[in-house]
Motif scaffolding. Structure first.
Motif, PDB file in Angstrom:
ATOM      1  N   GLY A   1      -8.481   0.939   6.349  1.00  0.00           N
ATOM      2  CA  GLY A   1      -8.584   0.022   4.935  1.00  0.00           C
ATOM      3  C   GLY A   1      -9.183   0.953   3.791  1.00  0.00           C
TER       4      GLY A   1
ATOM      5  N   ASN B   1      -2.787  -0.296   6.879  1.00  0.00           N
ATOM      6  CA  ASN B   1      -2.266   0.215   5.680  1.00  0.00           C
ATOM      7  C   ASN B   1      -1.470   0.735   5.828  1.00  0.00           C
ATOM      8  OD1 ASN B   1      -1.418   0.755   4.018  1.00  0.00           O
ATOM      9  ND2 ASN B   1      -3.675   1.632   2.513  1.00  0.00           N
TER      10      ASN B   1
ATOM     11  N   PHE C   1      -6.547  -2.095  -0.767  1.00  0.00           N
ATOM     12  CA  PHE C   1      -7.556  -1.459   0.908  1.00  0.00           C
ATOM     13  C   PHE C   1      -9.441  -1.507   0.486  1.00  0.00           C
ATOM     14  CE2 PHE C   1      -2.652  -1.597   1.641  1.00  0.00           C
ATOM     15  CZ  PHE C   1      -2.980  -2.328   3.081  1.00  0.00           C
TER      16      PHE C   1
END
Length: 143
Positions: free
Chosen positions: A94, A34, A106
């Motif tokens: 995530g 991410n 996520f």
């Protein structure tokens, strides 16, 4: 006149190391799961590192009992590091429940979600309490 104390020097050192870690993390943003969360971690480390270095520079002006002085200095540092570490773990795994804006889209295992939530909450509470006490420790400079 501002003089450098032992705690102040340690805060400056921790802050500059933290700042350096943030710079390195910035270079690694594209490599994590991410990247928005990694950007948040990068900014957290850089900003908190600067804050700790500034706290170190002004530390000789802080007037608190010795036990509170240790709590404030190292509570700020530990709180900031916990927040950064939680965000960094979230960027790699995530995890998104504790930080839903940067984590949108996520998810991670329940264990990572819980770990990030605990780290961010404890770090936030610790740094909030320590920084509030720092304000009270700086009140004498206004007189």
């Amino acid at each position: 006149m501002i003089e450098l104390t032992q705690i102040g020097a340690q805060l400056i050192f921790i802050g500059i190391i933290f700042f350096l870690v943030g710079l390195i993390q910035g270079a690694l943003i594209p490599t994590v799961k991410n990247s928005r969360m990694a950007l948040s971690g990068h900014l957290t480390a850089v900003q908190c590192g600067m804050a700790l270095a500034i706290f170190g520079v002004i530390w000789s002006q802080v007037v608190l009992p010795l036990s509170l002085e240790f709590f404030v200095a190292y509570g700020c540092a530990l709180g900031f590091i916990l927040i950064w570490l939680g965000i960094t773990i979230a960027s790699v795994t995530g995890a998104s429940k504790a930080l839903p804006i940067a984590g949108a889209g996520f998810s991670a295992t329940a264990a990572f979600e819980f770990m990030v939530k605990i780290m961010v909450r404890i770090g936030s509470l610790l740094s909030l309490i320590a920084c509030t006490l720092l304000v009270f420790g700086l009140l004498p400079i206004l007189q």
